[in-house]
Write a protein that holds these residues in place. Structure first.
Motif, short mmCIF file in Angstrom:
data_model
loop_
_atom_site.label_atom_id
_atom_site.label_comp_id
_atom_site.label_asym_id
_atom_site.label_seq_id
_atom_site.Cartn_x
_atom_site.Cartn_y
_atom_site.Cartn_z
N ARG A 87 13.55 21.89 7.89
CA ARG A 87 13.97 20.79 7.05
C ARG A 87 12.87 19.75 6.93
NH1 ARG A 87 19.19 18.27 9.30
NH2 ARG A 87 19.46 17.53 7.18
N ALA A 88 12.80 19.13 5.78
CA ALA A 88 11.85 18.05 5.57
C ALA A 88 12.21 16.87 6.47
CB ALA A 88 11.85 17.61 4.11
N PRO A 89 11.23 16.14 7.01
CA PRO A 89 11.54 15.00 7.88
C PRO A 89 12.47 13.97 7.24
CG PRO A 89 9.22 15.55 8.04
CD PRO A 89 9.78 16.39 6.93
N SER A 90 12.40 13.84 5.91
CA SER A 90 13.24 12.84 5.24
C SER A 90 14.72 13.08 5.47
CB SER A 90 12.95 12.87 3.73
OG SER A 90 13.15 14.17 3.21
N LEU A 294 -1.70 6.74 16.71
CA LEU A 294 -1.38 7.17 15.35
C LEU A 294 -0.22 8.16 15.40
CD1 LEU A 294 -2.16 7.14 12.32
CD2 LEU A 294 -3.72 9.03 12.83
N MET A 295 0.75 7.97 14.51
CA MET A 295 1.91 8.87 14.44
C MET A 295 2.22 9.11 12.97
SD MET A 295 5.31 9.83 14.48
CE MET A 295 6.28 8.35 14.29
N MET A 296 2.08 10.38 12.55
CA MET A 296 2.30 10.76 11.16
C MET A 296 3.28 11.93 11.13
SD MET A 296 -1.64 10.34 9.77
CE MET A 296 -1.21 10.40 8.02
N PRO A 297 4.58 11.68 11.16
CA PRO A 297 5.58 12.74 11.35
C PRO A 297 5.64 13.76 10.23
CG PRO A 297 6.65 10.67 10.81
CD PRO A 297 5.21 10.35 11.08
N ALA A 298 5.11 13.41 9.04
CA ALA A 298 5.03 14.38 7.94
C ALA A 298 3.58 14.56 7.51
CB ALA A 298 5.88 13.92 6.76
N GLY A 299 2.64 14.28 8.39
CA GLY A 299 1.24 14.36 8.03
C GLY A 299 0.94 13.43 6.87
N ARG A 300 0.18 13.93 5.90
CA ARG A 300 -0.16 13.13 4.71
C ARG A 300 0.97 13.11 3.68
NH1 ARG A 300 -4.32 9.46 5.07
NH2 ARG A 300 -6.00 10.35 6.35
N PHE A 301 2.12 13.72 4.02
CA PHE A 301 3.23 13.79 3.07
C PHE A 301 4.32 12.76 3.35
CE2 PHE A 301 1.53 18.18 3.28
CZ PHE A 301 1.09 18.27 1.97
N SER A 344 7.05 6.70 0.65
CA SER A 344 8.13 7.68 0.49
C SER A 344 7.76 8.99 1.18
CB SER A 344 8.41 7.93 -0.99
OG SER A 344 7.25 8.44 -1.63
N TRP A 345 8.78 9.79 1.46
CA TRP A 345 8.58 11.09 2.06
C TRP A 345 8.32 12.11 0.97
CZ3 TRP A 345 8.45 11.27 7.29
CH2 TRP A 345 9.05 10.23 8.00
N GLY A 346 7.35 12.97 1.19
CA GLY A 346 7.05 14.01 0.22
C GLY A 346 8.02 15.17 0.31
N ARG A 347 8.00 16.02 -0.70
CA ARG A 347 8.86 17.20 -0.71
C ARG A 347 8.13 18.35 -0.03
NH1 ARG A 347 11.38 18.22 -6.57
NH2 ARG A 347 12.58 19.70 -5.27
N VAL A 348 8.56 18.66 1.17
CA VAL A 348 7.92 19.73 1.94
C VAL A 348 9.01 20.65 2.48
CG1 VAL A 348 5.89 18.39 2.60
CG2 VAL A 348 7.95 18.24 3.99
N GLY A 349 8.59 21.81 2.95
CA GLY A 349 9.55 22.76 3.50
C GLY A 349 9.65 23.99 2.63
N ASP A 369 -3.90 24.27 20.77
CA ASP A 369 -2.73 23.90 21.58
C ASP A 369 -1.69 23.28 20.65
OD1 ASP A 369 -0.84 23.01 23.37
OD2 ASP A 369 -2.13 21.46 24.27
N VAL A 370 -0.64 24.03 20.36
CA VAL A 370 0.39 23.53 19.45
C VAL A 370 1.62 23.03 20.19
CG1 VAL A 370 -0.37 25.02 17.57
CG2 VAL A 370 1.42 25.83 19.14
N GLY A 371 1.58 23.08 21.52
CA GLY A 371 2.73 22.61 22.29
C GLY A 371 3.84 23.63 22.38
N GLY A 372 3.55 24.89 22.04
CA GLY A 372 4.56 25.95 22.10
C GLY A 372 5.01 26.38 20.72
N ALA A 373 5.21 27.70 20.56
CA ALA A 373 5.63 28.25 19.27
C ALA A 373 7.15 28.22 19.17
CB ALA A 373 5.10 29.67 19.11
N ASP A 374 7.68 27.02 18.92
CA ASP A 374 9.13 26.83 18.92
C ASP A 374 9.71 26.55 17.54
OD1 ASP A 374 8.06 24.33 18.51
OD2 ASP A 374 8.92 23.41 20.31
N GLY A 375 8.87 26.56 16.52
CA GLY A 375 9.37 26.26 15.18
C GLY A 375 9.55 24.79 14.90
N LEU A 376 9.18 23.94 15.87
CA LEU A 376 9.26 22.49 15.70
C LEU A 376 7.85 21.94 15.53
CD1 LEU A 376 11.83 21.72 18.54
CD2 LEU A 376 12.30 21.87 16.09
N VAL A 377 7.73 20.95 14.64
CA VAL A 377 6.39 20.46 14.30
C VAL A 377 6.15 19.13 15.00
CG1 VAL A 377 4.79 19.93 12.44
CG2 VAL A 377 6.53 21.67 12.11
#
Length: 409
Positions: A87-90, A294-301, A344-349, A369-377
Motif C-alpha cells: 500500500r502507498a504510505p498515504s 532525515l526521514m523520507m517515508p515515501a522517498g522522493r514521492f 502531497s503523497w505521490g501515487r506509488v505501489g 543491508d535492507v533490514g530483512g526481506a519482509d516486504g516492508l519498506v
C-alpha cells in the motif's frame, strides 16, 4: 451427475470429519501442554492454582489466529505478509482527521490530567492524546478476544513461542499480583490489551495509577491510560523539551540515501546543506544544536522530515515509521491546529509485498543491508534503493517503483 454430487458430499464429509478430529487433537495437546509445561513454570513464578485455573477454565486454542504452526506442520498455513498488497504510505493517514478532532475535543476536558502528566513525564499532551486515539479510538474500539485464549494459543503454536510464553506468564502475574480480573483481560488478536494496547510485559513495566485510586486500570480509567502512555515513552528515553520532528524540503543535491538514525547531523548542519522547514518557518533556536535525522517515508514521492530522537521513542511504541509519523503529526495538529502535510503523497505501489520482498532479496544478493526481506519498506530498504539507483545511473527516488522492483527481483 447425481453420483458425482454424492461423491463430492462424501469427500466434504470426510474432510470436515478430519478437520474436527485435528481440532480435537490440538485441543488435547493444548490441555496437556497447559498442565505439564506452562503450569509448572507458572507455579515456580508464584502463580496460584486458583489464578491459573480461572484464566484457562474455558479457553481453547484459537486456530484462526495468524502465524500459527500446527502440530506436525513446519510453517504457518497463511503467510499474510507476502500475500498482502503493498500500500502507498498515504493510505496510512486516511483516518488521521478522526484522531485529530477526537484529541482536540478531549484536550480541554482533560486539561488538568494532561497538565499533571506533562509536568511529571515531559511528554506533550498532543502526543499522548494521539497515541490514545490511534491505539483504541480513545477507548471506543472493540477489543474482541480473551487475552488468555490469544496468548495461550500463541505460546503453544505461534512462530514466536518464546515471546508469547513470557507474555502469557506476565498476564497471569497481572491477575495474581496486580489484582486485574480475568474478565477484564480482553485483547487484540496479537494480545495487546486496554486503551493503550499494552502487551502484558509492558503493563507490568509501564502501567501506572494516574487518578490516585491505587490501581492502574488501562481498561476503564482515562487518567491511568494517559499516564501509562506517557510513562512508557518517558521510560524509553523521551527527551523533555525537544520536538519529534519537522516537515522539510530537501534539495535534489542532498541524497535521499542519507536517511536513517545512524546518519544523523546537527539540525544546523542539515540547514547548512539547504534543508528547510516548509512554509518558510525557522527551526527553533534550541533545536539547531540537537541531532536530527532525515526521514523520507515515501522517498522522493512524498513529504520529507528532519526528526529528532523523540521520533524513535514513538517507534518504540510501534516499530513503524508511518506510525511514529502519524502520532507526531496528529499531536501537532491537536495542539497547534496545524494543517495537513505541505507536500502531497505521490501515487506509488501497484504490486504485492511479495514483490517488495523479492526486490529486497535482490538487493541483499548485491551486498545491501535492507533490514530483512519482509516486504516492508523501512529506512534501510529505502536508502539501499537510492544507493543502488545512484550506482546504476538512475535518478535516486529511494522508494520501490515497478521498474526497480522488476530489475532487482
Amino acid at each position: 451427475m447425481f453420483q458425482r454430487m454424492i461423491r463430492l458430499l462424501v469427500i466434504l464429509s470426510v474432510s470436515l470429519a478430519a478437520g474436527a478430529a485435528a481440532a480435537q487433537s490440538v485441543e488435547a495437546q493444548f490441555r496437556n501442554w497447559l498442565a505439564s509445561d506452562l503450569w509448572p513454570e507458572a507455579q515456580r513464578r508464584g502463580i496460584s492454582a486458583t489464578t491459573f485455573n480461572a484464566a484457562f477454565a474455558n479457553v481453547s486454542p484459537n486456530l484462526k489466529l495468524p502465524d500459527l504452526v500446527l502440530p506436525g506442520e513446519s510453517k504457518p498455513r497463511s503467510d499474510r505478509q507476502h500475500q498482502a498488497e503493498f500500500r502507498a504510505p498515504s493510505a496510512y493517514f486516511k483516518h488521521i482527521g478522526g484522531v485529530v478532532s477526537g484529541g482536540r475535543a478531549r484536550a480541554g476536558k482533560l486539561n488538568g490530567v494532561l497538565s499533571a502528566i506533562e509536568k511529571r513525564y515531559g511528554v506533550p499532551r498532543g502526543v499522548v492524546l494521539a497515541v490514545w486515539g490511534r491505539e483504541s479510538g480513545f477507548g471506543g474500539a472493540k477489543i474482541p478476544y480473551d487475552a488468555f485464549e490469544v496468548l495461550g494459543t500463541k505460546a503453544f503454536l505461534a512462530t514466536r513461542k518464546a515471546m508469547f510464553r513470557e507474555e502469557v506468564l506476565a498476564a497471569l502475574e497481572m491477575v495474581e499480583r496486580r489484582g486485574v480480573s480475568t474478565r477484564a483481560m480482553r485483547s487484540s488478536w496479537a494480545g495487546a490489551m486496554g486503551q493503550p494496547q499494552f502487551m502484558p510485559t509492558s503493563y507490568l513495566k509501564y502501567a501506572v495509577d494516574g487518578d490516585g485510586n491505587g490501581s492502574a486500570d488501562i481498561w476503564n480509567s482515562q487518567a491511568d491510560t494517559l499516564a501509562s502512555i506517557a510513562n512508557y515513552l518517558a521510560q524509553h528515553g523521551w527527551v523533555r523539551g525537544r520536538d519529534w520532528g519537522f516537515e522539510v524540503t530537501v534539495p535534489q543535491g542532498v541524497s535521499c540515501a542519507l536517511e536513517g538514525p545512524d546518519r544523523g547531523k546537527s539540525i544546523a548542519d542539515w540547514q547548512a546543506l539547504g534543508v528547510r522547514r516548509v512554509g518558510g518557518k525557522a527551526f527553533p533556536e534550541h533545536e539547531l544544536r540537537g541531532e536530527g535525522y532525515l526521514m523520507m517515508p515515501a522517498g522522493r514521492f512524498g513529504p520529507a522530515f528532519i526528526v529528532t530522537p523523540n521520533f524513535y521513542r514513538l517507534k518504540d511504541y510501534n516499530e513503524s515509521d508511518l506510525y511514529a509519523l502519524f502520532v507526531g503529526h496528529a499531536g501537532d495538529r491537536i495542539m497547534y491546529g496545524n494543517n495537513e502535510f505541505a507536500t502531497s503523497w505521490g501515487r506509488v505501489g501497484g504490486f504485492n509485498r511479495s514483490d517488495v520482498a523479492g526486490m529486497q532479496r535482490g538487493l541483499e544478493r548485491l551486498g545491501y543491508d535492507v533490514g530483512g526481506a519482509d516486504g516492508l519498506v523501512g529506512f534501510k530498504t529505502r536508502r539501499s534503493i537510492g544507493e543502488w539507483q545512484q550506482k546504476n545511473g538512475v535518478s535516486p527516488t529511494c522508494f520501490p517503483e515497478s521498474q526497480t522492483v522488476r530489475r532487482l527481483q
